[in-house]
Design a protein around this motif. Sequence first.
Motif, PDB file in Angstrom:
ATOM      1  N   ALA A  56       0.865  -1.180   0.000  1.00  0.00           N
ATOM      2  CA  ALA A  56       0.000   0.000   0.000  1.00  0.00           C
ATOM      3  C   ALA A  56       0.901   1.229   0.000  1.00  0.00           C
ATOM      4  O   ALA A  56       1.727   1.404   0.906  1.00  0.00           O
ATOM      5  CB  ALA A  56      -0.908  -0.004   1.224  1.00  0.00           C
ATOM      6  N   VAL A  57       0.769   2.052  -1.018  1.00  0.00           N
ATOM      7  CA  VAL A  57       1.579   3.258  -1.156  1.00  0.00           C
ATOM      8  C   VAL A  57       0.801   4.430  -0.578  1.00  0.00           C
ATOM      9  O   VAL A  57      -0.300   4.729  -1.025  1.00  0.00           O
ATOM     10  CB  VAL A  57       1.920   3.515  -2.639  1.00  0.00           C
ATOM     11  CG1 VAL A  57       2.664   4.828  -2.798  1.00  0.00           C
ATOM     12  CG2 VAL A  57       2.743   2.358  -3.201  1.00  0.00           C
ATOM     13  N   LEU A 139      -2.839   2.853  -3.998  1.00  0.00           N
ATOM     14  CA  LEU A 139      -2.260   4.195  -3.942  1.00  0.00           C
ATOM     15  C   LEU A 139      -3.178   5.123  -3.148  1.00  0.00           C
ATOM     16  O   LEU A 139      -4.295   5.405  -3.584  1.00  0.00           O
ATOM     17  CB  LEU A 139      -2.041   4.738  -5.355  1.00  0.00           C
ATOM     18  CG  LEU A 139      -1.479   6.148  -5.468  1.00  0.00           C
ATOM     19  CD1 LEU A 139      -0.118   6.246  -4.788  1.00  0.00           C
ATOM     20  CD2 LEU A 139      -1.360   6.549  -6.940  1.00  0.00           C
ATOM     21  N   ASN A 140      -2.711   5.544  -1.977  1.00  0.00           N
ATOM     22  CA  ASN A 140      -3.503   6.434  -1.109  1.00  0.00           C
ATOM     23  C   ASN A 140      -4.927   5.912  -0.928  1.00  0.00           C
ATOM     24  O   ASN A 140      -5.910   6.624  -1.138  1.00  0.00           O
ATOM     25  CB  ASN A 140      -3.499   7.854  -1.657  1.00  0.00           C
ATOM     26  CG  ASN A 140      -2.126   8.508  -1.534  1.00  0.00           C
ATOM     27  OD1 ASN A 140      -1.405   8.266  -0.575  1.00  0.00           O
ATOM     28  ND2 ASN A 140      -1.780   9.320  -2.522  1.00  0.00           N
ATOM     29  N   ASP A 141      -5.004   4.635  -0.562  1.00  0.00           N
ATOM     30  CA  ASP A 141      -6.260   3.936  -0.255  1.00  0.00           C
ATOM     31  C   ASP A 141      -7.126   3.667  -1.483  1.00  0.00           C
ATOM     32  O   ASP A 141      -8.272   3.230  -1.336  1.00  0.00           O
ATOM     33  CB  ASP A 141      -7.088   4.709   0.788  1.00  0.00           C
ATOM     34  CG  ASP A 141      -6.395   4.820   2.129  1.00  0.00           C
ATOM     35  OD1 ASP A 141      -5.684   3.863   2.506  1.00  0.00           O
ATOM     36  OD2 ASP A 141      -6.536   5.860   2.797  1.00  0.00           O
ATOM     37  N   ILE A 142      -6.605   3.904  -2.667  1.00  0.00           N
ATOM     38  CA  ILE A 142      -7.362   3.621  -3.895  1.00  0.00           C
ATOM     39  C   ILE A 142      -6.774   2.387  -4.579  1.00  0.00           C
ATOM     40  O   ILE A 142      -5.575   2.333  -4.860  1.00  0.00           O
ATOM     41  CB  ILE A 142      -7.327   4.811  -4.870  1.00  0.00           C
ATOM     42  CG1 ILE A 142      -7.954   6.054  -4.232  1.00  0.00           C
ATOM     43  CG2 ILE A 142      -8.040   4.461  -6.174  1.00  0.00           C
ATOM     44  CD1 ILE A 142      -7.830   7.305  -5.082  1.00  0.00           C
ATOM     45  N   GLY A 174       5.360   0.777 -12.900  1.00  0.00           N
ATOM     46  CA  GLY A 174       3.951   0.475 -12.690  1.00  0.00           C
ATOM     47  C   GLY A 174       3.067   1.659 -13.025  1.00  0.00           C
ATOM     48  O   GLY A 174       3.345   2.796 -12.609  1.00  0.00           O
ATOM     49  N   PHE A 175       1.998   1.377 -13.796  1.00  0.00           N
ATOM     50  CA  PHE A 175       1.069   2.426 -14.226  1.00  0.00           C
ATOM     51  C   PHE A 175      -0.355   1.995 -13.874  1.00  0.00           C
ATOM     52  O   PHE A 175      -0.750   0.853 -14.108  1.00  0.00           O
ATOM     53  CB  PHE A 175       1.178   2.661 -15.732  1.00  0.00           C
ATOM     54  CG  PHE A 175       2.539   3.116 -16.182  1.00  0.00           C
ATOM     55  CD1 PHE A 175       2.856   4.470 -16.250  1.00  0.00           C
ATOM     56  CD2 PHE A 175       3.512   2.193 -16.528  1.00  0.00           C
ATOM     57  CE1 PHE A 175       4.104   4.895 -16.665  1.00  0.00           C
ATOM     58  CE2 PHE A 175       4.776   2.607 -16.933  1.00  0.00           C
ATOM     59  CZ  PHE A 175       5.073   3.960 -17.004  1.00  0.00           C
ATOM     60  N   PHE A 176      -1.138   2.934 -13.365  1.00  0.00           N
ATOM     61  CA  PHE A 176      -2.520   2.669 -12.968  1.00  0.00           C
ATOM     62  C   PHE A 176      -3.491   3.187 -14.032  1.00  0.00           C
ATOM     63  O   PHE A 176      -3.237   4.203 -14.673  1.00  0.00           O
ATOM     64  CB  PHE A 176      -2.834   3.346 -11.632  1.00  0.00           C
ATOM     65  CG  PHE A 176      -1.935   2.915 -10.512  1.00  0.00           C
ATOM     66  CD1 PHE A 176      -2.117   1.689  -9.891  1.00  0.00           C
ATOM     67  CD2 PHE A 176      -0.905   3.734 -10.077  1.00  0.00           C
ATOM     68  CE1 PHE A 176      -1.292   1.287  -8.852  1.00  0.00           C
ATOM     69  CE2 PHE A 176      -0.067   3.345  -9.039  1.00  0.00           C
ATOM     70  CZ  PHE A 176      -0.263   2.116  -8.432  1.00  0.00           C
ATOM     71  N   TYR A 177      -4.622   2.471 -14.164  1.00  0.00           N
ATOM     72  CA  TYR A 177      -5.692   2.870 -15.077  1.00  0.00           C
ATOM     73  C   TYR A 177      -6.961   3.150 -14.285  1.00  0.00           C
ATOM     74  O   TYR A 177      -7.281   2.419 -13.332  1.00  0.00           O
ATOM     75  CB  TYR A 177      -5.995   1.768 -16.090  1.00  0.00           C
ATOM     76  CG  TYR A 177      -4.964   1.595 -17.179  1.00  0.00           C
ATOM     77  CD1 TYR A 177      -5.186   2.090 -18.462  1.00  0.00           C
ATOM     78  CD2 TYR A 177      -3.776   0.914 -16.929  1.00  0.00           C
ATOM     79  CE1 TYR A 177      -4.253   1.911 -19.469  1.00  0.00           C
ATOM     80  CE2 TYR A 177      -2.834   0.738 -17.924  1.00  0.00           C
ATOM     81  CZ  TYR A 177      -3.081   1.238 -19.196  1.00  0.00           C
ATOM     82  OH  TYR A 177      -2.139   1.060 -20.184  1.00  0.00           O
ATOM     83  N   PHE A 245       4.009   5.360 -10.898  1.00  0.00           N
ATOM     84  CA  PHE A 245       3.621   6.708 -11.320  1.00  0.00           C
ATOM     85  C   PHE A 245       2.185   6.993 -10.885  1.00  0.00           C
ATOM     86  O   PHE A 245       1.264   6.250 -11.272  1.00  0.00           O
ATOM     87  CB  PHE A 245       3.761   6.852 -12.831  1.00  0.00           C
ATOM     88  CG  PHE A 245       5.175   6.689 -13.322  1.00  0.00           C
ATOM     89  CD1 PHE A 245       6.037   7.776 -13.361  1.00  0.00           C
ATOM     90  CD2 PHE A 245       5.656   5.448 -13.711  1.00  0.00           C
ATOM     91  CE1 PHE A 245       7.349   7.634 -13.795  1.00  0.00           C
ATOM     92  CE2 PHE A 245       6.965   5.290 -14.142  1.00  0.00           C
ATOM     93  CZ  PHE A 245       7.816   6.389 -14.189  1.00  0.00           C
ATOM     94  N   PRO A 246       1.950   8.042 -10.100  1.00  0.00           N
ATOM     95  CA  PRO A 246       0.595   8.316  -9.598  1.00  0.00           C
ATOM     96  C   PRO A 246      -0.350   8.932 -10.617  1.00  0.00           C
ATOM     97  O   PRO A 246      -1.568   8.913 -10.420  1.00  0.00           O
ATOM     98  CB  PRO A 246       0.851   9.289  -8.439  1.00  0.00           C
ATOM     99  CG  PRO A 246       2.130   9.970  -8.790  1.00  0.00           C
ATOM    100  CD  PRO A 246       2.953   8.942  -9.519  1.00  0.00           C
ATOM    101  N   ASP A 247       0.189   9.496 -11.702  1.00  0.00           N
ATOM    102  CA  ASP A 247      -0.674  10.062 -12.738  1.00  0.00           C
ATOM    103  C   ASP A 247      -1.300   8.906 -13.524  1.00  0.00           C
ATOM    104  O   ASP A 247      -0.573   8.069 -14.088  1.00  0.00           O
ATOM    105  CB  ASP A 247       0.135  10.973 -13.664  1.00  0.00           C
ATOM    106  CG  ASP A 247      -0.739  11.959 -14.413  1.00  0.00           C
ATOM    107  OD1 ASP A 247      -1.894  12.159 -13.999  1.00  0.00           O
ATOM    108  OD2 ASP A 247      -0.273  12.533 -15.419  1.00  0.00           O
ATOM    109  N   VAL A 248      -2.638   8.843 -13.562  1.00  0.00           N
ATOM    110  CA  VAL A 248      -3.299   7.639 -14.068  1.00  0.00           C
ATOM    111  C   VAL A 248      -3.592   7.716 -15.566  1.00  0.00           C
ATOM    112  O   VAL A 248      -3.795   8.794 -16.129  1.00  0.00           O
ATOM    113  CB  VAL A 248      -4.612   7.361 -13.305  1.00  0.00           C
ATOM    114  CG1 VAL A 248      -4.328   7.113 -11.840  1.00  0.00           C
ATOM    115  CG2 VAL A 248      -5.598   8.496 -13.483  1.00  0.00           C
ATOM    116  N   LEU A 249      -3.625   6.535 -16.178  1.00  0.00           N
ATOM    117  CA  LEU A 249      -4.066   6.364 -17.557  1.00  0.00           C
ATOM    118  C   LEU A 249      -5.564   6.075 -17.548  1.00  0.00           C
ATOM    119  O   LEU A 249      -6.141   5.746 -16.506  1.00  0.00           O
ATOM    120  CB  LEU A 249      -3.303   5.215 -18.211  1.00  0.00           C
ATOM    121  CG  LEU A 249      -1.789   5.421 -18.364  1.00  0.00           C
ATOM    122  CD1 LEU A 249      -1.081   4.081 -18.541  1.00  0.00           C
ATOM    123  CD2 LEU A 249      -1.504   6.327 -19.548  1.00  0.00           C
TER     124      LEU A 249
END
Length: 314
Positions: A56-57, A139-142, A174-177, A245-249
């Motif tokens: 958990a980040v 990421l921050n509980d998400i 790692g990239f989030f969508y 990376f916290p900026d999401v796709l």
Amino acid sequence: MSPAIATWIGLAVMLLTTVPIAWSADHHRFGYTRPEQRRWARAHQSCAGKHQSPIAVASSRAIALNMPAIELVGYNNLLPGPITLHNNGHSVSLGIPKTDPEKGRHPYIFGGKMQNEYELEGLHFHWGDKNSRGSEHVLNDIRYPLEMHIIHRNKKYKNVAEALGYSDGLTVLGFFYQVTEHESPEIAHLLRSFPLIEQFDEQVHLNFTFTLKSILGDIDLTRFYTYKGSLTTPPCSEAVTWVLFPDVLSISITQIRRFRMLDTGLPGSPMVDNYRALQPLGNRRLFIRKVNSRNTALDELRSGFDHTQWDWVY
């Protein structure tokens, strides 16, 4: 020989010749239910290690450091082909051939807290059955519905197998969508081939190529979290430097359903929720790159890198 005896012999021969083949095909496979994940450590001792992934980040726990940006070299170049799209029973992976040295260097990365260059190996995805879950890292509980991992090998090791034996062996980006109303053009060209790999172990050689930058779009790559961890699948080798990376796709509802239509090859087991349970951070440090918009890259170089004074653990 009586018909009954002949039938028994035929069945025995069939079992002896098919069972070992079926066992060897499934021996490397693993499941994602909580009981199945707890069994990973029986076959792979590292899965019970102290520096496991994902985690958990949380921004509140991250140490802000001045460190170089991640340089993505060759990400604007077309990847060498043919690229292989594979349903391996627990994810969708992209196998990317090595670039012909006469045509240039294979894509690689450096920067952050990495001490060397890392060459591209491939990429894969993790996703959930619902839009409220799927990513491996939180990421921050998400917990996002989809996470993409782009794997790179430390160039001082000749292959991934060797790299897994060293703590600096791999770096994974790692990239989030996040699900949105609109189709994502960045991932659309890959999803068009998903119907060809819906069943377990199906693979297809793509008749097109693309750049890695094209699937990342215009997200901000200057800010990132980084920590030392492991593979999130067996053998769970603690050989990974993670860069998140916290900026999401973005991905649309229709597009993410393409992932959920894939099959694991096991009865009643669609390929969904293929993410590992969160692991304790323990004595590891989580870092975030400190971004100062007033400083140029040259200014940062001149100021010195205080990140070298910070170890991964305390």
